[in-house]
Scaffold this motif. Sequence first.
Motif, short mmCIF file in Angstrom:
data_model
loop_
_atom_site.label_atom_id
_atom_site.label_comp_id
_atom_site.label_asym_id
_atom_site.label_seq_id
_atom_site.Cartn_x
_atom_site.Cartn_y
_atom_site.Cartn_z
N LEU A 6 0.82 -1.21 0.00
CA LEU A 6 0.00 0.00 0.00
C LEU A 6 0.86 1.26 0.00
O LEU A 6 0.47 2.28 -0.59
N GLN B 299 1.82 1.99 -3.43
CA GLN B 299 0.68 2.51 -4.19
C GLN B 299 0.21 3.87 -3.67
O GLN B 299 -0.82 4.37 -4.13
N ARG B 300 0.93 4.43 -2.71
CA ARG B 300 0.62 5.75 -2.14
C ARG B 300 -0.69 5.77 -1.37
O ARG B 300 -1.27 6.83 -1.15
N GLU B 301 -1.16 4.63 -0.92
CA GLU B 301 -2.36 4.57 -0.09
C GLU B 301 -1.90 4.51 1.38
O GLU B 301 -1.93 3.47 2.03
N LEU B 302 -1.50 5.66 1.87
CA LEU B 302 -0.84 5.72 3.17
C LEU B 302 -1.77 5.46 4.35
O LEU B 302 -1.38 4.78 5.30
N SER C 195 -4.39 3.47 4.53
CA SER C 195 -4.59 2.02 4.61
C SER C 195 -3.32 1.31 5.08
O SER C 195 -3.37 0.33 5.84
N LYS D 219 -3.91 15.56 1.04
CA LYS D 219 -5.03 14.71 1.42
C LYS D 219 -4.55 13.41 2.03
O LYS D 219 -5.07 12.93 3.04
N GLU D 220 -3.51 12.82 1.41
CA GLU D 220 -3.00 11.57 1.94
C GLU D 220 -2.39 11.79 3.33
O GLU D 220 -2.57 10.99 4.24
N SER E 293 -5.20 12.19 5.91
CA SER E 293 -5.83 10.91 6.24
C SER E 293 -4.91 10.06 7.10
O SER E 293 -5.34 9.40 8.06
#
Length: 479
Positions: A48, A51-54, A56, A267-268, A271
């Motif tokens: 993750l 994939q830059r989905e920090l 998660s 935004k990331e 979150s």
Amino acid sequence: MHSGSANWASSRSLPVVLVALLASLLTACGHQNAGEQARLHLHEAMTLMEQRELPSAMEQLKAAENLLPQAGDDRLAAQVLLRIAWLNAYGGAHDLALIYYDFALPHAERSADKGLLIDVLLGKAHAQRELGETEHAWQTNCQARLLRAHANSSQRSSICTNEAFHQLLHDSLEAALQSAEEALMLASDTASLGNAFALLSYIYEQQGQTDRLEKLLRQYNDSPNGQVNYHRLRLQYEYYKQRGDYRQALEAYTMMQQVEALMEGSKEQMSLMRVQEKFDREMNNREKAVQRLWYSLIIIVLLNVVLAMWWWFGRKQRRQFRQYQQEIARMRDEMGEKWRQISFLAQKEQPEVATLLSHSVADTKAGIDVLYNLVAGNNVSQYGKKEERAVEQVLWLVNEPLARLIDNCQAALTPKETFFCIMEHYGKDDHEKAAAFCCSEQAVRSTKSRLGKKFDIGRLRMPDHEQQEHQTNKTATDK
């Protein structure tokens, strides 16, 4: 018979051994399952992160963190805690990152992976430098430098970059230049390359080496590293602005803004920070609730102990006070009874003693002081009639024969003659008397001569029992 007993004992101990083996196997399986689950969460988090989905990724790392106490693997714990610290540092929460670096450090030290330990130390040094703790960051970097033999090229580049920062803070531009050039030469990933490039270009700018700065900018003109491009465009913007080429400066500034917009991940980051803050807030609330519970229990116990001690001490003091009052009343009654008995006997047998007992305690103390000074040979030149009466009253209790001898003198004695008689009775010579009266020995002999005309001075040297016998014989003769 013995073999049968041994077999029976071994058959009884066999279930115990089997239960112990089963428990150990279950414990090992539990540790293995917890470790496998934590590794799965860590692998998913790394995917993750790529994939830059920090947010998660942070959730996966938190799930792995909860399994670490059951896993019992130091290397796994260091990897999980290190990546949580990285995500916090990426989100700007360097204080939280420093906490997790401290959590990861002992696990990394116990593991055999020196490269992992170097990553933890370098991340901790970066967080300390971002928080303004430059000296602590330098000490942490020195610990990483001791492990340089086990470091890869990127780690060595980061060590050199930290050394250059420290040297810049201490105005060592030449040493900082060498460290920055070594860091840029060793850089093999985007992060270390960007940091080394920014630091080296800043040193060139401070030293005014425009030719070397232009050469460095041309060398990295088409670099895919966003951080390198941002610093390169910033330097180009300032360089063109100083030369007056505002069109080139505007183009560099526009491109710099575009690169900065691409680098931002607000935004990331928000979150990610929300996940981290929520977890930490719940943990802090739980810890605070537990602390408040324990503090409340301790305070209640202490209050009960204080109240019990206060009640016990008050009761003890009241009991002692009653005992003291009873003892004082008893002693007062005994003293009164004894005083009445002494007064009755004195009035019946010795009227002089009764007269003495009727005087106050202060007069008795004054007479004792005068008598002590006479016997000790102190200065008595200031004593007069008052002191003479006080010492005569005390003599009836201390030395009754001497008191009778002085009282039965045919002629009245002066205070000095009375004091002379007392000193003569207690064996003082003329020299000691002269020192006490503050006069010459001739004056003492004159007083002795006058006193000899009034009664027999030789009787003053007689023992007390002989004086008492002589007084008894004289009274019988008179009768």
